[in-house]
Design an enzyme around this catalytic site. Structure first.
Site, short mmCIF file in Angstrom:
data_model
loop_
_atom_site.label_atom_id
_atom_site.label_comp_id
_atom_site.label_asym_id
_atom_site.label_seq_id
_atom_site.Cartn_x
_atom_site.Cartn_y
_atom_site.Cartn_z
N ASP A 289 49.56 -8.65 17.60
CA ASP A 289 49.08 -8.23 18.90
C ASP A 289 47.55 -8.34 18.90
OD1 ASP A 289 48.94 -7.41 21.50
OD2 ASP A 289 50.18 -5.64 21.24
C1 BGC Z 1 49.33 -6.26 24.46
C2 BGC Z 1 50.37 -7.34 24.34
C3 BGC Z 1 49.91 -8.61 24.99
C4 BGC Z 1 48.58 -9.00 24.39
C5 BGC Z 1 48.02 -10.30 24.95
C6 BGC Z 1 47.96 -6.73 24.04
O1 BGC Z 1 46.99 -5.82 24.33
O2 BGC Z 1 49.71 -5.15 23.68
O3 BGC Z 1 51.59 -6.90 24.91
O4 BGC Z 1 50.86 -9.61 24.84
O5 BGC Z 1 47.64 -7.98 24.62
O6 BGC Z 1 47.58 -10.16 26.24
#
Ligand code: BGC
Length: 763
Positions: A289
């Site tokens: 993430d």
């Molecule tokens: C979120 C994810 C997301 C990623 C990319 C993160 O902050 O937890 O769910 O896919 O950002 O945008």
């Protein structure tokens, strides 16, 4: 020969072995193995680490990809993929830099959070799950894939399959609620919808199951917080949707921010390597993430070099934004803290993903602006979104059949959610185009035409406290009304005075849920409560439409408001879809996939709980020395599986084909469902099972089957469920997946509480 076009473009020898000799990958696809072996043999360490790097797209402007920071890195071979770029031209330009300017010409993958649609936005996933309609779920993902791919996207950070029993957590909105069986079905449907049958087509995109794992169980419902639970609970209550996503062939997984057994998921070898790759035999690639690697510094696991090495060794392949892999792994390799085999394994998985997507054959396969013109927000797509949204609203209460409303007289539409288009799509609508969407007010006027008059007043801001409101509208989705609460209320009362019926559009704005939107109170904000109270005091019939990205606490409202419907955030077509249901074109059919608590103090409240050694005999009253509360029943206000319709359904003649089952046999549960009311409507028939005696304590019931059926008024249908030994299995103390002989209960009904029960024995 076509496969090597890209390498040729970058001026590298075309004399790569075409022979189908696999030398290392062992993926079962010898052509792919040979191709990746050959390519990797040409790569420098720097180029390898570049493939593991996934920066965000922040500085890309159309026509300037080449001169952007990312463009420079791409040309140097330091980037494997980029995410959240909207615009096929920008994507084409950056891909061109990768293919034509970098030494080896390895194409990029372009990711995006296409979580519930692209420009045609479907209901938030929690809402979508309340349809219990797996065809609709798959269809929504299919449409999203077609639109996103036509805009150059080949990889979506979806499905989000985190089980959640804590509505304080804002990201409950992004998942499918509290149940692992339903969650697994949704995971399968989403992966199928995105990836289709062949990722080499240009309208199918790679799925990413997230957030692995257990992200939905943070302490206190506070985002990013610690998660700690037993392995029995992980395997029996939380893992099924991830496993289903893996088995459905999802090309990638994303690690979660939280710790598991004290180790952040991104560095948790047991989780990523032993469970996901080992037990579940999954062969895709794992991305972190956003900054999950560097966040391990704050978790207290070491400096960037240390945590990056930990992540790689645990089985993480791609680093989203932290620049830990690109920035430190070379040094770690030199110092013997990681080995080349570990780096190569990660690089191979990324290259395999690109191969499976067909990007080496044609890196521009998703670049066709004419497709986007036809595909994005097409009439067919938005009609699909509207139809599906009508299936997701949950009618919680409808005294005296206030709903559906007749199209006559004067209808007052009042509330802070009544006239806002930008709040309709809900969280994660990265590619949404708000100008194209309707407000509820516009949709109501269109729905009634000349037959009735719709009048509107805002009635209140979302919150009386402007600062608090700003936290929930950070990305500018709401315009605060500068008038005082008193003025707004006075206007609403004037508008309501002349009306025959009042529809109150209240609740959360879009950004009250989603990432970093945890709430400690789940009741209607005070100023909205005062508005509602004033509207009720007119004595006119009031319908409350509750907008929410989570279950909210509506105990007060349930005692006073005659009709309440939860409409979540229904997507780009929410306005029309809500009008379809409010005015009776479609009967509501959604059923809750998360229990609605009576108060925050009950959380976590979920239907498939264990029994305790001191269960209450009668939940309606307090029982000393039994497991309960002095001041509340244990049951939620509205249980899992609950939802009303404009019609009524009767359940009768529940039978089992046998009351004995062998370990290899099956039995059939049959129930007759009759539409005994006046509307044609859909019903969601549910099967639950209880294992009466186990080697570990077993839940009081578990969902094991569901069917969504359409019945015309007066029509009856026999609904059958096959009960297989597989459905009776669970993970025992040693984490073996077993069914244990003994007594079981089969239960059938319209929700998790109103059930008819029959016993059977597993021999
Ligand atoms: C979120 C994810 C997301 C990623 C990319 C993160 O902050 O937890 O769910 O896919 O950002 O945008």
């Amino acid at each position: 020969m076509k496969l090597f076009k890209i390498l040729g473009m970058a001026g590298v020898s075309l004399s790569l072995a075409l022979a189908a000799t696999s030398c290392g990958g062992g993926s079962g696809d010898s052509d792919m193995d040979a191709f990746v072996d050959e390519l990797m043999s040409k790569m420098t360490l720097e180029e390898k680490l570049g493939q593991l790097n996934l920066p965000a797209s922040d500085d890309i402007v159309t026509g300037q990809a080449k001169s952007s920071n990312i463009g420079t890195m791409v040309a140097e071979g330091k980037v494997g993929g980029v995410f959240n770029i909207k615009g096929v031209e920008k994507i084409r330009d950056l891909q061109r830099v990768a293919v034509e300017e970098s030494r080896l010409g390895i194409p990029l993958i372009f990711g995006m959070d296409v979580v519930h649609g692209y420009e045609t936005v479907f209901p938030i996933p929690l809402g979508l799950s309340c349809s219990w309609d797996m065809e609709a779920v798959e269809k929504s993902a299919r449409v999203a894939a077609r639109e996103a791919s036509s805009a150059g996207i080949c990889w979506t950070f979806s499905p989000m399959v985190d089980i959640c029993r804590d509505p304080r957590w804002g990201r409950a909105s992004e998942g499918s609620g509290e149940d692992p069986f339903l969650g697994a079905a949704v995971a399968r449907a989403m992966v199928k919808g995105y990836q289709g049958d062949n990722l080499k087509n240009n309208d199918e995109i790679m799925a990413c199951v997230k957030h692995f794992a257990l992200y939905g169980a943070p302490e206190g419902g506070r985002d990013y917080n610690t998660v700690d639970m037993s392995r029995q609970r992980m395997f029996n209550e939380y893992f099924a949707p991830y496993k289903a996503g893996a088995e459905a062939g999802a090309g990638s997984f994303m690690t979660s921010f939280n710790t598991i057994d004290g180790v952040p998921a991104t560095a948790n070898k047991w989780l990523l390597t032993d469970v996901l790759r080992g037990m579940w035999n999954w062969d895709g690639f794992i991305v972190t993430d956003y900054t999950a690697i560097s966040e391990m510094i704050d978790h207290g696991l070491g400096d960037l070099q240390q945590v990056s090495a930990l992540a790689l060794k645990a089985g993480t392949d791609m680093d989203m934004v932290a620049n830990g892999f690109n920035g430190t792994l070379a040094q770690s390799l030199e110092e013997g803290k990681v080995d080349l085999g570990q780096i190569d394994a990660a690089v191979r998985r990324i290259l395999e993903a690109k191969y499976k997507l067909g990007l080496f054959e044609d890196p521009y396969k998703y670049i066709d602006p004419s497709r986007g013109e036809k595909e994005i927000y097409s009439q067919a797509n938005l009609e699909e979104a509207r139809r599906i949204a009508t299936e997701t609203f949950v009618l919680l209460k409808n005294d005296n059949n206030v709903l559906p409303l007749q199209k006559k007289g004067r209808i007052a539409l009042i509330g802070p959610l009544a006239n806002t288009a930008s709040n309709m799509p809900g969280t994660w609508s990265v590619a949404a185009n708000f100008e194209r969407y309707k407000t509820l007010f516009d949709a109501f006027k269109e729905a009634v035409g000349k037959d009735a008059e719709v009048v509107y007043a805002k009635g209140s801001n979302l919150e009386e406290d402007a600062e608090l409101e700003s936290y929930a509208t950070m990305f500018g989705r709401e315009m605060r009304d500068p008038r005082s609460e008193k003025e707004l209320l006075a206007e609403a009362m004037r508008v309501a005075a002349g009306a025959d019926v009042i529809v109150a559009a209240l609740g959360e704005a879009s950004e009250y849920s989603g990432e970093s939107s945890s709430r400690s109170s789940l009741t209607l904000p005070e100023t909205q409560r005062r508005l509602l109270e004033a509207l009720l005091s007119t004595g006119k019939p009031v319908v409350m439409l509750n907008f929410s990205g989570r279950p909210t606490v509506m105990t007060w409202e349930s005692e006073r408001v005659p009709a309440i419907m939860n409409v979540w955030f229904g997507g780009s077509e929410a306005g029309d879809a809500i009008a379809d249901v409010v005015f009776g074109k479609v009967s509501p059919s959604g059923k809750l996939t998360m229990s609605m608590p009576r108060s925050v103090g009950q959380i976590p409240v979920y239907y498939n709980h264990l029994n305790t050694g001191r269960p209450k005999a009668d939940d309606s009253k307090f029982e000393k020395f039994r497991s309960g509360y002095i001041d509340l029943p244990n049951s939620p206000l509205y249980p899992f599986g609950y939802g009303l319709s404009y019609t009524t359904f009767d359940y009768s003649d529940f039978v089992l084909s046998s009351d004995e089952m062998t370990e290899n046999g099956t039995i059939t549960a049959t129930v007759t469902v009759t539409n005994s009311g006046k509307y044609d409507a859909d019903e969601i028939v549910q099967l639950y099972i209880r294992d009466m005696v186990g080697s570990t304590a077993r839940p009081v019931k578990e969902l094991k089957g569901f069917q969504r059926i359409s019945l015309r008024a007066g029509e009856s249908r026999k609904v059958e469920f096959e009960i297989t030994p597989e459905l009776l299995k669970f993970y025992n103390y040693d984490l073996e997946f077993v069914c244990e002989p003994g007594e079981f209960l089969a239960m059938v009904g319209p929700d998790s509480e109103r059930l008819t029960v029959l016993p059977f024995t597993l021999k």
